[in-house]
Design a protein around this motif. Structure first.
Motif, PDB file in Angstrom:
ATOM      1  N   ALA A  18       0.837  -1.205   0.000  1.00  0.00           N
ATOM      2  CA  ALA A  18       0.000   0.000   0.000  1.00  0.00           C
ATOM      3  C   ALA A  18       0.871   1.254   0.000  1.00  0.00           C
ATOM      4  CB  ALA A  18      -0.931  -0.003   1.203  1.00  0.00           C
ATOM      5  N   LEU A  19       1.959   1.230   0.785  1.00  0.00           N
ATOM      6  CA  LEU A  19       2.878   2.372   0.799  1.00  0.00           C
ATOM      7  C   LEU A  19       3.559   2.534  -0.552  1.00  0.00           C
ATOM      8  CD1 LEU A  19       4.469   1.978   4.348  1.00  0.00           C
ATOM      9  CD2 LEU A  19       2.952   3.812   3.586  1.00  0.00           C
ATOM     10  N   TRP A  20       3.984   1.430  -1.152  1.00  0.00           N
ATOM     11  CA  TRP A  20       4.582   1.518  -2.499  1.00  0.00           C
ATOM     12  C   TRP A  20       3.562   2.009  -3.522  1.00  0.00           C
ATOM     13  CZ3 TRP A  20       7.298  -3.720  -1.418  1.00  0.00           C
ATOM     14  CH2 TRP A  20       8.588  -3.468  -0.934  1.00  0.00           C
ATOM     15  N   GLY A  21       2.308   1.597  -3.354  1.00  0.00           N
ATOM     16  CA  GLY A  21       1.262   2.052  -4.263  1.00  0.00           C
ATOM     17  C   GLY A  21       0.981   3.532  -4.151  1.00  0.00           C
ATOM     18  N   ALA A  22       1.238   4.098  -2.964  1.00  0.00           N
ATOM     19  CA  ALA A  22       0.988   5.526  -2.734  1.00  0.00           C
ATOM     20  C   ALA A  22       2.179   6.402  -3.108  1.00  0.00           C
ATOM     21  CB  ALA A  22       0.624   5.760  -1.261  1.00  0.00           C
ATOM     22  N   MET A  23       3.274   5.801  -3.582  1.00  0.00           N
ATOM     23  CA  MET A  23       4.476   6.571  -3.889  1.00  0.00           C
ATOM     24  C   MET A  23       4.262   7.701  -4.894  1.00  0.00           C
ATOM     25  SD  MET A  23       7.222   5.953  -2.188  1.00  0.00           S
ATOM     26  CE  MET A  23       7.724   4.798  -0.920  1.00  0.00           C
ATOM     27  N   HIS A  46       3.309  10.509 -15.888  1.00  0.00           N
ATOM     28  CA  HIS A  46       3.356   9.174 -16.503  1.00  0.00           C
ATOM     29  C   HIS A  46       3.179   8.075 -15.455  1.00  0.00           C
ATOM     30  CE1 HIS A  46       5.483  11.755 -19.438  1.00  0.00           C
ATOM     31  NE2 HIS A  46       4.931  10.962 -20.334  1.00  0.00           N
ATOM     32  N   VAL A  47       2.261   8.302 -14.535  1.00  0.00           N
ATOM     33  CA  VAL A  47       2.022   7.331 -13.457  1.00  0.00           C
ATOM     34  C   VAL A  47       1.474   6.022 -14.018  1.00  0.00           C
ATOM     35  CG1 VAL A  47       0.675   6.867 -11.366  1.00  0.00           C
ATOM     36  CG2 VAL A  47       1.701   9.124 -11.723  1.00  0.00           C
ATOM     37  N   VAL A  48       0.574   6.100 -14.989  1.00  0.00           N
ATOM     38  CA  VAL A  48      -0.023   4.889 -15.568  1.00  0.00           C
ATOM     39  C   VAL A  48       1.048   4.043 -16.250  1.00  0.00           C
ATOM     40  CG1 VAL A  48      -1.608   4.040 -17.342  1.00  0.00           C
ATOM     41  CG2 VAL A  48      -2.324   5.868 -15.805  1.00  0.00           C
ATOM     42  N   LEU A  57       0.222 -10.605  -3.429  1.00  0.00           N
ATOM     43  CA  LEU A  57       0.253  -9.261  -2.859  1.00  0.00           C
ATOM     44  C   LEU A  57       1.030  -8.284  -3.734  1.00  0.00           C
ATOM     45  CD1 LEU A  57       0.794  -9.841   0.980  1.00  0.00           C
ATOM     46  CD2 LEU A  57      -1.276  -9.037  -0.166  1.00  0.00           C
ATOM     47  N   GLN A  58       1.996  -8.795  -4.535  1.00  0.00           N
ATOM     48  CA  GLN A  58       2.832  -7.888  -5.323  1.00  0.00           C
ATOM     49  C   GLN A  58       2.032  -7.071  -6.337  1.00  0.00           C
ATOM     50  OE1 GLN A  58       5.525  -9.674  -8.277  1.00  0.00           O
ATOM     51  NE2 GLN A  58       4.333 -11.563  -8.127  1.00  0.00           N
ATOM     52  N   TYR A  59       0.828  -7.544  -6.685  1.00  0.00           N
ATOM     53  CA  TYR A  59       0.025  -6.812  -7.671  1.00  0.00           C
ATOM     54  C   TYR A  59      -0.742  -5.653  -7.046  1.00  0.00           C
ATOM     55  CZ  TYR A  59       1.093 -10.937 -10.425  1.00  0.00           C
ATOM     56  OH  TYR A  59       1.762 -11.950 -11.077  1.00  0.00           O
ATOM     57  N   LEU A  60      -0.742  -5.573  -5.710  1.00  0.00           N
ATOM     58  CA  LEU A  60      -1.468  -4.499  -5.042  1.00  0.00           C
ATOM     59  C   LEU A  60      -0.874  -3.129  -5.381  1.00  0.00           C
ATOM     60  CD1 LEU A  60      -3.625  -3.543  -3.020  1.00  0.00           C
ATOM     61  CD2 LEU A  60      -2.000  -4.018  -1.171  1.00  0.00           C
ATOM     62  N   ALA A  61       0.463  -3.026  -5.403  1.00  0.00           N
ATOM     63  CA  ALA A  61       1.110  -1.731  -5.659  1.00  0.00           C
ATOM     64  C   ALA A  61       0.784  -1.185  -7.050  1.00  0.00           C
ATOM     65  CB  ALA A  61       2.618  -1.841  -5.445  1.00  0.00           C
ATOM     66  N   PRO A  62       0.988  -1.954  -8.136  1.00  0.00           N
ATOM     67  CA  PRO A  62       0.641  -1.379  -9.450  1.00  0.00           C
ATOM     68  C   PRO A  62      -0.846  -1.113  -9.627  1.00  0.00           C
ATOM     69  CG  PRO A  62       1.291  -3.684  -9.682  1.00  0.00           C
ATOM     70  CD  PRO A  62       1.642  -3.267  -8.286  1.00  0.00           C
ATOM     71  N   ILE A  63      -1.711  -1.897  -8.959  1.00  0.00           N
ATOM     72  CA  ILE A  63      -3.149  -1.616  -9.028  1.00  0.00           C
ATOM     73  C   ILE A  63      -3.440  -0.244  -8.436  1.00  0.00           C
ATOM     74  CG2 ILE A  63      -5.403  -2.261  -8.065  1.00  0.00           C
ATOM     75  CD1 ILE A  63      -4.526  -5.199  -8.391  1.00  0.00           C
ATOM     76  N   LEU A  64      -2.851   0.038  -7.274  1.00  0.00           N
ATOM     77  CA  LEU A  64      -3.048   1.342  -6.628  1.00  0.00           C
ATOM     78  C   LEU A  64      -2.437   2.460  -7.467  1.00  0.00           C
ATOM     79  CD1 LEU A  64      -2.348   0.424  -2.891  1.00  0.00           C
ATOM     80  CD2 LEU A  64      -4.559   0.977  -3.921  1.00  0.00           C
ATOM     81  N   ALA A  95      -4.730   3.081 -10.435  1.00  0.00           N
ATOM     82  CA  ALA A  95      -5.927   3.814  -9.998  1.00  0.00           C
ATOM     83  C   ALA A  95      -5.607   5.276  -9.723  1.00  0.00           C
ATOM     84  CB  ALA A  95      -6.512   3.155  -8.748  1.00  0.00           C
ATOM     85  N   THR A  96      -4.428   5.524  -9.149  1.00  0.00           N
ATOM     86  CA  THR A  96      -4.017   6.907  -8.887  1.00  0.00           C
ATOM     87  C   THR A  96      -3.864   7.685 -10.189  1.00  0.00           C
ATOM     88  OG1 THR A  96      -2.848   6.267  -6.859  1.00  0.00           O
ATOM     89  CG2 THR A  96      -2.212   8.350  -7.876  1.00  0.00           C
ATOM     90  N   GLY A  97      -3.200   7.067 -11.162  1.00  0.00           N
ATOM     91  CA  GLY A  97      -2.985   7.753 -12.437  1.00  0.00           C
ATOM     92  C   GLY A  97      -4.271   8.030 -13.187  1.00  0.00           C
ATOM     93  N   VAL A  98      -5.196   7.049 -13.194  1.00  0.00           N
ATOM     94  CA  VAL A  98      -6.412   7.181 -14.000  1.00  0.00           C
ATOM     95  C   VAL A  98      -7.466   8.020 -13.299  1.00  0.00           C
ATOM     96  CG1 VAL A  98      -8.322   5.912 -15.059  1.00  0.00           C
ATOM     97  CG2 VAL A  98      -5.990   5.018 -15.220  1.00  0.00           C
ATOM     98  N   PHE A  99      -7.725   7.713 -12.026  1.00  0.00           N
ATOM     99  CA  PHE A  99      -8.875   8.322 -11.345  1.00  0.00           C
ATOM    100  C   PHE A  99      -8.533   9.554 -10.508  1.00  0.00           C
ATOM    101  CE2 PHE A  99      -9.866   3.713 -11.735  1.00  0.00           C
ATOM    102  CZ  PHE A  99     -10.893   3.844 -12.653  1.00  0.00           C
ATOM    103  N   LEU A 100      -7.289   9.640 -10.032  1.00  0.00           N
ATOM    104  CA  LEU A 100      -6.923  10.793  -9.207  1.00  0.00           C
ATOM    105  C   LEU A 100      -6.214  11.867 -10.029  1.00  0.00           C
ATOM    106  CD1 LEU A 100      -6.879  11.986  -6.336  1.00  0.00           C
ATOM    107  CD2 LEU A 100      -4.673  10.849  -5.976  1.00  0.00           C
TER     108      LEU A 100
END
Length: 307
Positions: free
Chosen positions: A20-25, A100-102, A249-256, A259-264
């Motif tokens: 989750a922390l890596w996903g929020a980077m 270029h987050v996506v 669990l490793q797929y959690l970071a790129p999913i987040l 989502a950050t790149g597309v929706f936020l």
């Protein structure tokens, strides 16, 4: 059994926390603006080294670090690992701070496929048909994304290959080196590069740290904690969880990150880009499904232990 269950629950919590922390980077690095990618990476290296040194003092881990330093082969391998993580950090921070987050998320989606491919090229491993299918579908996805964007997804490929090679070098270094000593040694190798990098920036365009206000400076100073904490959570997780669970669990970071790149951050997603991502996700489904199937077959074929 209760102890094992509680250990696995703790491992799951640590793993989710790390990814989750890596996903929020991406959001984290955006808080460091107006600092550019090279300044962020430079401070990230130096403050990570400071934080690791404090942790080593607090945990009295000097003996473990000294043992690694006396192992010439391990020390050189961690120098190479440091060079690869420097490339990875620079590409990633540059991508996340320039919209270029996506594409960065795509790099970590295809990283498991690249790891499998590196096993074939470097370690001479033999792939099963399902793994070859996943590699083939991923290659088609890269072609589709290249045609759609006009150029190959260089950011994604750079991230996937640098991180894949980093994992390969760390594997060669051996599991006997604990994560804290490993990260400390990597940042020791990179510290001179970071100092020169920051001096050049300071003499040129100037540094944001200390001049752009207290908030960006605080975020830059926190880069050491932001780097080390997810890594230590990850290490605690892998000691407690089965490899299959840790793999999911490793797929959690790129999913987040996606989502950050597309929706936020509202990065554009054309139909061609969605098609490329759909192919990548199909390849991951093939890879995970093949792994689970092969693991189940191996368990059924294993001899029953005698009580």
């Amino acid at each position: 059994m209760p102890d094992e269950t509680s250990s696995r629950r703790a491992g799951l919590a640590y793993g989710i926390g790390a990814y989750a922390l890596w996903g929020a980077m991406p959001v984290y690095f955006l808080q460091m603006r107006p600092a550019g990618p090279f300044e962020i990476v430079g401070w990230r290296i130096l403050f990570s080294l400071v934080f690791c040194a404090l942790l080593i003092v607090a945990t009295r881990s000097w003996q473990r670090l000294r043992a690694v330093l006396h192992d010439r082969r391990a020390a050189l391998l961690f120098g190479l690992a440091g060079a690869l993580v420097y490339i990875n950090w620079t590409i990633y921070v540059g991508a996340t701070t320039t919209g270029h987050v996506v594409e960065a998320a795509l790099g970590y989606f295809i990283n498991p496929i690249v790891t499998v491919l590196l096993g074939v090229v470097v370690l001479r491993e033999r792939l099963r048909p399902g793994q070859w299918a996943a590699v083939a579908v991923s290659a088609i996805a890269v072609v589709v994304l290249g045609v759609e964007g006009g150029t190959p997804p260089l950011i994604s490929l750079g991230l996937a290959f640098s991180f894949g090679l980093y994992g390969l070098v760390k594997k060669r270094a051996g599991a006997r080196v604990d994560p804290l000593s490993g990260l400390t040694l990597e940042t020791v190798w990179l510290a001179p590069v970071a100092v020169v990098q920051l001096l050049v920036l300071g003499l040129g365009s100037g540094l944001a740290f200390g001049t752009a206000g207290w908030y960006p400076s605080l975020m830059l100073a926190s880069a050491g904690v932001g780097t080390a904490v997810p890594l230590l959570l990850f290490a605690s997780s892998t000691r407690r969880l089965p490899l299959s669970v840790a793999g999911f669990l490793q797929y959690l970071a790129p999913i987040l990150q996606f989502a950050t790149g597309v929706f936020l951050l509202h990065e554009p997603m054309s139909p061609g880009r969605w098609a490329g991502f759909a192919l990548v996700w199909t390849a991951l489904v093939l890879l995970v499904g093949e792994t689970l199937l092969h693991g189940g077959l191996r368990r059924r074929a294993a001899p029953v232990p005698i009580a």
